[in-house]
Design a protein around this motif. Structure first.
Motif, PDB file in Angstrom:
ATOM      1  N   PRO A 178       3.415   5.241  -2.994  1.00 28.89           N
ATOM      2  CA  PRO A 178       2.167   4.474  -2.985  1.00 28.89           C
ATOM      3  C   PRO A 178       2.258   3.326  -3.989  1.00 28.89           C
ATOM      4  N   HIS A 179       1.596   2.215  -3.672  1.00 28.59           N
ATOM      5  CA  HIS A 179       1.578   1.049  -4.563  1.00 28.59           C
ATOM      6  C   HIS A 179       3.022   0.656  -4.916  1.00 28.59           C
ATOM      7  N   ASP A 184      -3.261  -5.035   2.487  1.00 24.41           N
ATOM      8  CA  ASP A 184      -2.764  -3.661   2.514  1.00 24.41           C
ATOM      9  C   ASP A 184      -1.635  -3.579   3.534  1.00 24.41           C
ATOM     10  N   LYS A 242       0.849  -1.195   0.000  1.00 21.20           N
ATOM     11  CA  LYS A 242       0.000   0.000   0.000  1.00 21.20           C
ATOM     12  C   LYS A 242       0.883   1.244   0.000  1.00 21.20           C
ATOM     13  N   GLN A 243       1.923   1.212   0.838  1.00 20.73           N
ATOM     14  CA  GLN A 243       2.919   2.279   0.869  1.00 20.73           C
ATOM     15  C   GLN A 243       4.285   1.653   1.088  1.00 20.73           C
ATOM     16  N   ASN A 252       7.530   2.330  -7.795  1.00 22.99           N
ATOM     17  CA  ASN A 252       6.163   1.963  -8.117  1.00 22.99           C
ATOM     18  C   ASN A 252       6.141   0.522  -8.624  1.00 22.99           C
TER      19      ASN A 252
END
Length: 123
Positions: free
Chosen positions: A31-32, A66, A8-9, A47
């Protein structure tokens, strides 16, 4: 190479100062995010989809929850029994003083050890 993610982060330590106070806005949060690993060593972070497209990993380990990935570089432990306070030491470290400078002025771990040894057993 193995690609792990997506998280998720993903929090990195990139471009952080070596000493002094940190604030949340200084952290690089992807993020991601994904982590690319080869022979047990991190090769890249970024990423997840970009790493997947650019690195052509031999396998992918998908994270189904997550999760947040961040470096585990802090030994956050405590001692149940102690006397004295290290608040001044903490403030000095946040202001940029080295542990050696703090110890030279009488602070540091030996200050707490001395105060603990001098404390009464029944207090």
């Amino acid at each position: 190479m193995i690609l792990i993610g997506p998280f998720k982060q993903l929090v990195t330590m990139a471009e952080l100062p070596e000493r002094g106070a940190l604030s949340d806005h200084q952290l690089q949060i992807i993020p991601h995010g994904g982590v690319l690993v080869a022979k047990g060593h991190f090769q890249a972070v970024g990423n997840f989809e970009q790493l997947k497209a650019e690195a052509n990993p031999s396998s992918i380990q998908f994270m189904d929850q997550d999760l947040v990935a961040f470096p585990g570089l802090i030994d956050a432990h405590t001692h149940i029994c102690w006397a004295g306070s290290r608040a001044d030491d903490y403030a000095a470290r946040l202001s940029g003083q080295s542990y050696q400078e703090i110890a030279a002025r009488g602070g540091g771990i030996w200050s707490t050890v001395t105060q603990t040894r001098a404390a009464p057993l029944n207090n």
